[in-house]
Design a protein around this motif. Structure first.
Motif, PDB file in Angstrom:
ATOM      1  N   ARG A 159      27.540  28.210 -21.487  1.00 20.20           N
ATOM      2  CA  ARG A 159      27.749  28.566 -22.884  1.00 20.20           C
ATOM      3  C   ARG A 159      29.131  29.182 -23.026  1.00 20.20           C
ATOM      4  NH1 ARG A 159      23.607  30.410 -26.038  1.00 20.20           N
ATOM      5  NH2 ARG A 159      22.587  31.130 -24.128  1.00 20.20           N
ATOM      6  N   TRP A 160      29.912  28.671 -23.965  1.00 21.65           N
ATOM      7  CA  TRP A 160      31.249  29.229 -24.194  1.00 21.65           C
ATOM      8  C   TRP A 160      31.134  30.455 -25.103  1.00 21.65           C
ATOM      9  CZ3 TRP A 160      35.702  29.978 -22.368  1.00 21.65           C
ATOM     10  CH2 TRP A 160      36.775  30.400 -23.171  1.00 21.65           C
ATOM     11  N   ASP A 161      31.669  31.558 -24.615  1.00 21.65           N
ATOM     12  CA  ASP A 161      31.681  32.786 -25.404  1.00 21.65           C
ATOM     13  C   ASP A 161      33.130  32.997 -25.841  1.00 21.65           C
ATOM     14  OD1 ASP A 161      31.792  35.364 -26.367  1.00 21.65           O
ATOM     15  OD2 ASP A 161      30.488  36.200 -24.819  1.00 21.65           O
ATOM     16  N   ASP A 162      33.414  32.581 -27.062  1.00 24.19           N
ATOM     17  CA  ASP A 162      34.818  32.552 -27.496  1.00 24.19           C
ATOM     18  C   ASP A 162      35.389  33.964 -27.637  1.00 24.19           C
ATOM     19  OD1 ASP A 162      36.985  30.814 -28.090  1.00 24.19           O
ATOM     20  OD2 ASP A 162      36.847  31.419 -30.185  1.00 24.19           O
ATOM     21  N   ALA A 163      34.561  34.891 -28.107  1.00 24.05           N
ATOM     22  CA  ALA A 163      35.046  36.268 -28.295  1.00 24.05           C
ATOM     23  C   ALA A 163      35.447  36.866 -26.952  1.00 24.05           C
ATOM     24  CB  ALA A 163      33.969  37.110 -28.964  1.00 24.05           C
ATOM     25  N   ALA A 164      34.643  36.593 -25.923  1.00 28.19           N
ATOM     26  CA  ALA A 164      34.930  37.146 -24.594  1.00 28.19           C
ATOM     27  C   ALA A 164      35.943  36.277 -23.842  1.00 28.19           C
ATOM     28  CB  ALA A 164      33.640  37.260 -23.788  1.00 28.19           C
ATOM     29  N   GLY A 165      36.168  35.055 -24.317  1.00 29.18           N
ATOM     30  CA  GLY A 165      37.118  34.158 -23.667  1.00 29.18           C
ATOM     31  C   GLY A 165      36.632  33.643 -22.319  1.00 29.18           C
ATOM     32  N   ARG A 166      35.302  33.461 -22.184  1.00 29.30           N
ATOM     33  CA  ARG A 166      34.805  32.922 -20.915  1.00 29.30           C
ATOM     34  C   ARG A 166      33.496  32.163 -21.146  1.00 29.30           C
ATOM     35  NH1 ARG A 166      30.874  36.982 -18.804  1.00 29.30           N
ATOM     36  NH2 ARG A 166      30.770  38.459 -20.508  1.00 29.30           N
ATOM     37  N   SER A 167      33.127  31.353 -20.140  1.00 30.50           N
ATOM     38  CA  SER A 167      31.857  30.638 -20.241  1.00 30.50           C
ATOM     39  C   SER A 167      30.857  31.286 -19.287  1.00 30.50           C
ATOM     40  CB  SER A 167      32.054  29.157 -19.893  1.00 30.50           C
ATOM     41  OG  SER A 167      32.501  29.013 -18.561  1.00 30.50           O
ATOM     42  N   VAL A 168      29.588  31.255 -19.686  1.00 29.38           N
ATOM     43  CA  VAL A 168      28.545  31.837 -18.831  1.00 29.38           C
ATOM     44  C   VAL A 168      27.454  30.797 -18.595  1.00 29.38           C
ATOM     45  CG1 VAL A 168      28.936  34.245 -19.489  1.00 29.38           C
ATOM     46  CG2 VAL A 168      27.440  32.822 -20.884  1.00 29.38           C
ATOM     47  N   PRO A 169      26.790  30.833 -17.412  1.00 30.41           N
ATOM     48  CA  PRO A 169      25.782  29.804 -17.115  1.00 30.41           C
ATOM     49  C   PRO A 169      24.610  29.846 -18.089  1.00 30.41           C
ATOM     50  CG  PRO A 169      26.305  31.126 -15.160  1.00 30.41           C
ATOM     51  CD  PRO A 169      26.953  31.791 -16.316  1.00 30.41           C
ATOM     52  N   GLY A 184      37.417  27.039  -1.298  1.00 31.53           N
ATOM     53  CA  GLY A 184      36.596  26.272  -0.365  1.00 31.53           C
ATOM     54  C   GLY A 184      35.169  26.074  -0.828  1.00 31.53           C
ATOM     55  N   GLY A 185      34.871  26.441  -2.060  1.00 35.05           N
ATOM     56  CA  GLY A 185      33.500  26.292  -2.567  1.00 35.05           C
ATOM     57  C   GLY A 185      33.269  24.937  -3.203  1.00 35.05           C
ATOM     58  N   ILE A 186      32.061  24.734  -3.743  1.00 35.80           N
ATOM     59  CA  ILE A 186      31.787  23.509  -4.491  1.00 35.80           C
ATOM     60  C   ILE A 186      31.295  23.873  -5.899  1.00 35.80           C
ATOM     61  CG2 ILE A 186      31.364  21.820  -2.647  1.00 35.80           C
ATOM     62  CD1 ILE A 186      28.352  22.473  -3.002  1.00 35.80           C
ATOM     63  N   VAL A 187      31.689  23.029  -6.859  1.00 36.49           N
ATOM     64  CA  VAL A 187      31.302  23.262  -8.254  1.00 36.49           C
ATOM     65  C   VAL A 187      29.879  22.763  -8.453  1.00 36.49           C
ATOM     66  CG1 VAL A 187      31.800  22.612 -10.649  1.00 36.49           C
ATOM     67  CG2 VAL A 187      33.688  23.036  -9.041  1.00 36.49           C
ATOM     68  N   GLU A 188      29.034  23.595  -9.023  1.00 36.13           N
ATOM     69  CA  GLU A 188      27.657  23.190  -9.302  1.00 36.13           C
ATOM     70  C   GLU A 188      27.599  22.519 -10.668  1.00 36.13           C
ATOM     71  OE1 GLU A 188      25.109  23.717  -7.318  1.00 36.13           O
ATOM     72  OE2 GLU A 188      25.994  25.127  -5.871  1.00 36.13           O
ATOM     73  N   GLN A 189      26.835  21.437 -10.781  1.00 30.85           N
ATOM     74  CA  GLN A 189      26.649  20.842 -12.106  1.00 30.85           C
ATOM     75  C   GLN A 189      25.723  21.732 -12.918  1.00 30.85           C
ATOM     76  OE1 GLN A 189      25.700  16.682 -12.308  1.00 30.85           O
ATOM     77  NE2 GLN A 189      25.125  16.819 -14.464  1.00 30.85           N
ATOM     78  N   GLU A 190      26.206  22.154 -14.056  1.00 29.95           N
ATOM     79  CA  GLU A 190      25.383  23.028 -14.883  1.00 29.95           C
ATOM     80  C   GLU A 190      25.824  22.963 -16.335  1.00 29.95           C
ATOM     81  OE1 GLU A 190      25.910  27.053 -13.484  1.00 29.95           O
ATOM     82  OE2 GLU A 190      28.076  26.971 -13.722  1.00 29.95           O
ATOM     83  N   THR A 191      24.979  23.547 -17.182  1.00 28.42           N
ATOM     84  CA  THR A 191      25.333  23.679 -18.589  1.00 28.42           C
ATOM     85  C   THR A 191      25.715  25.131 -18.806  1.00 28.42           C
ATOM     86  OG1 THR A 191      23.712  22.000 -19.156  1.00 28.42           O
ATOM     87  CG2 THR A 191      24.506  23.381 -20.945  1.00 28.42           C
ATOM     88  N   THR A 239      32.522  17.129  -9.949  1.00 28.59           N
ATOM     89  CA  THR A 239      31.271  17.522 -10.617  1.00 28.59           C
ATOM     90  C   THR A 239      31.612  18.200 -11.939  1.00 28.59           C
ATOM     91  OG1 THR A 239      30.337  17.920  -8.457  1.00 28.59           O
ATOM     92  CG2 THR A 239      29.145  18.828 -10.334  1.00 28.59           C
ATOM     93  N   ARG A 240      30.869  17.818 -12.991  1.00 28.03           N
ATOM     94  CA  ARG A 240      31.224  18.347 -14.310  1.00 28.03           C
ATOM     95  C   ARG A 240      30.313  19.485 -14.745  1.00 28.03           C
ATOM     96  NH1 ARG A 240      27.653  15.596 -18.597  1.00 28.03           N
ATOM     97  NH2 ARG A 240      26.477  14.164 -17.305  1.00 28.03           N
ATOM     98  N   CYS A 241      30.821  20.298 -15.612  1.00 25.91           N
ATOM     99  CA  CYS A 241      30.016  21.282 -16.319  1.00 25.91           C
ATOM    100  C   CYS A 241      30.074  20.940 -17.789  1.00 25.91           C
ATOM    101  CB  CYS A 241      30.556  22.691 -16.114  1.00 25.91           C
ATOM    102  SG  CYS A 241      30.250  23.283 -14.456  1.00 25.91           S
ATOM    103  N   GLU A 242      28.963  21.137 -18.472  1.00 23.89           N
ATOM    104  CA  GLU A 242      28.944  20.892 -19.905  1.00 23.89           C
ATOM    105  C   GLU A 242      28.957  22.232 -20.608  1.00 23.89           C
ATOM    106  OE1 GLU A 242      25.805  18.338 -21.288  1.00 23.89           O
ATOM    107  OE2 GLU A 242      26.240  18.755 -23.399  1.00 23.89           O
ATOM    108  N   MET A 243      29.860  22.393 -21.551  1.00 23.04           N
ATOM    109  CA  MET A 243      29.937  23.653 -22.289  1.00 23.04           C
ATOM    110  C   MET A 243      29.401  23.459 -23.686  1.00 23.04           C
ATOM    111  SD  MET A 243      33.318  25.893 -21.808  1.00 23.04           S
ATOM    112  CE  MET A 243      34.276  24.431 -21.678  1.00 23.04           C
ATOM    113  N   LYS A 244      28.450  24.327 -24.065  1.00 19.22           N
ATOM    114  CA  LYS A 244      27.880  24.263 -25.416  1.00 19.22           C
ATOM    115  C   LYS A 244      28.446  25.423 -26.233  1.00 19.22           C
ATOM    116  CE  LYS A 244      24.148  21.403 -24.454  1.00 19.22           C
ATOM    117  NZ  LYS A 244      24.033  20.170 -25.201  1.00 19.22           N
TER     118      LYS A 244
END
Ligand code: ADP
Ligand code: MG
Ligand code: ZN
Length: 477
Positions: free
Chosen positions: A250-260, A241-248, A210-215
């Motif tokens: 947002r990449w936060d480059d300053a924080a170095g992480r993506s948020v839903p 043991g979890g599953i990845v949810e398909q979602e969009t 399952t993919r996630c799209e990062m904007k």
């Protein structure tokens, strides 16, 4: 624990550098002054009618050819409906079902792996405005200048397998856009942007995860960081043991992480429908062929030709082909046929590159014409001047805007290759350095270096070093 493989698909948006916008005659140029390049059409005022800019179609077809796509003879423009303050019409004119170009590919190389990346489609669309969050006011400001700026969107198949492959792909796309001269590719001004789709799967699996799209990925290096982060995040979920949810996300480059941002459940339904104010785009075969035949030599072909014809390394060829200007400059130098291609390559990648680095001015924009550079290199190759004198001449040509031959004479850099004169000079030096001569005769070979240095000094640096050394050894023996 299974090993995981990362799967990546990219959606790259590039602004085209046509003179006017896609559906009106407003100027298409970056401007600092907000809301100065707008009209009823690109503002989406009621009753305004769009007229397609033919150049946009030509530019997109050129890119389609460069990426080996099939060009649709009839394609359609559709409305993509959504509300956002930077989109006054509340819809974007794009292409959904029948894009202009489809089914292409691009070969890339990363980490020593060669890969053919499928291009699902290239379509044309209009850009939206820009929101400005100005600290001087409490609200948000809107600049509509960018509304109606033409874009192409390039969508890949999920064929990339690592962040370095994604980077190589993006670099290659930028290279091609520059060579075709259809986009300025200025990242800071947002003229190239991309959305990054990432999924992971156990190595050996044939199904995609399952993919996630990062904007909000605003630079190629941010894409690399975003992919690495996102792959790790998904692997951690699967390993727990979890599953990845398909979602969009947002990449936060300053924080170095993506948020839903939004999940699949509230995925956008854009209610695409054919744009009623525009006709289908019909391109005849002759035009498609003419655009194909007018393509320049593209970076990949150029790099391979440089290696094949001039025997330079791939790394050197890649650097020479880095910008169309540098490649064209190199090509012109080679055509002068005054000196070896390898020497031209060395001078361009060392002295000329350093000059550009220091000043920001490409060598092609200076008074160092290919004719002058090759004359200078030929003087070094023929032993007329030494390599270090050549570097001086290089600087002086740029400073004084004069011919290398003139400068060599004026600065007295002509190498002394007159063997009688050199022999006489050596005799004087040997007479004055009896101790070093004795040392040499007793087998202290490093005395030779000292004596060469002394002779060179006595000649004011103009002695032909190769001849000097030969005559000196002869005399000592
Ligand atoms: P949508 O219409 O929802 O945008 P597409 O099928 O057109 O979806 O794909 C959009 C992008 O997502 C493409 O670049 C594609 O390569 C990529 N993509 C599709 N499936 C995956 C996957 N499982 N993993 C990574 N990327 C994917
Ligand atoms: Mg999409
Ligand atoms: Zn306009």
């Amino acid at each position: 624990m299974p090993q995981f493989e990362t799967v990546i698909g990219l959606e790259v948006h590039a602004e085209l550098n046509t003179a006017s916008k896609i559906y009106c005659s407003c100027k298409n140029a970056f401007s600092r002054e907000p809301n100065t390049q707008i009209c009823p059409v690109c503002m989406g005022l009621p009753g305004a009618l769009p007229v397609l800019n033919k150049k946009v179609v030509d530019y997109a077809i050129r890119m389609g050819h460069a990426l080996h796509c099939r060009i649709r003879s009839v394609s359609r423009q559709d409305r993509k409906n959504y509300f956002y303050p930077d989109l006054p019409k509340a819809y974007q004119i794009s292409q959904a079902q029948f894009p202009l170009c489809e089914n292409g590919f691009l070969e890339i190389e990363a980490d020593g792996i060669q890969r053919r990346v499928g291009i699902a489609r290239i379509h044309i669309e209009e850009d939206a405005g820009k929101l400005l969050h100005d600290s001087a006011c409490t609200g948000t400001l809107v600049d509509f200048n960018r509304c109606g700026v033409p874009l192409i969107e390039i969508v890949t198949q999920p064929d990339l397998r690592s962040s370095s492959e994604a980077k190589a792909f993006l670099d290659a796309i930028k290279f091609i856009l520059r060579y075709l001269n259809i986009s300025d590719c200025r990242m800071q001004e947002g003229s190239i942007r991309c959305d990054v789709n990432v999924s992971v799967r156990p190595v050996g699996s044939t199904e995609y995860g399952t993919r996630c799209e990062m904007k909000n990925v605003n630079s190629f290096s941010a894409a690399v960081r975003g992919i690495a982060y996102e792959a790790q995040r998904q692997i951690a979920i699967l390993e727990a043991g979890g599953i990845v949810e398909q979602e969009t996300r947002r990449w936060d480059d300053a924080a170095g992480r993506s948020v839903p941002m939004r999940s699949k459940e509230d995925a956008h339904d854009y209610r695409y429908f054919p744009e009623p104010d525009l006709l289908s785009i019909v391109v005849d075969e002759a035009r498609v062929r003419m655009l194909y035949e007018s393509l320049p030599e593209l970076p990949d072909a150029k790099i391979r030709r440089y290696c094949r014809e001039y025997g330079i390394t791939r790394e050197e060829a890649v650097q020479l082909a880095e910008t169309p200007e540098r490649a064209a400059y190199f090509d012109t130098c080679v055509m002068q046929a005054q000196c070896s291609a390898q020497s031209i390559c060395n001078w361009l990648l060392a002295d000329a590159a350093k000059y550009t680095n220091d000043t920001g001015i490409p060598i092609s924009d200076t008074c160092m014409t290919p004719q002058r550079l090759t004359a200078l290199i030929a003087a070094v190759e023929e032993g007329q001047i030494s390599n270090s004198a050549g570097k001086t001449v290089f600087q002086e040509v740029l400073r004084q805007d004069k011919e290398p031959a003139q400068l060599i004479a004026a600065l007295g850099l002509q190498q002394n290759s007159d063997s009688a004169a050199l022999a006489q000079l050596i005799d004087t030096v040997l007479a004055a350095n009896a101790k070093s001569v004795a040392d040499y005769c007793r087998g202290k070979t490093n005395a030779l270096g000292y004596l060469v240095g002394q002779c060179m000094k006595a000649s004011g640096g103009t002695a032909n070093p190769k001849m000097l050394r030969e005559i000196l050894i002869q005399k000592l023996e």
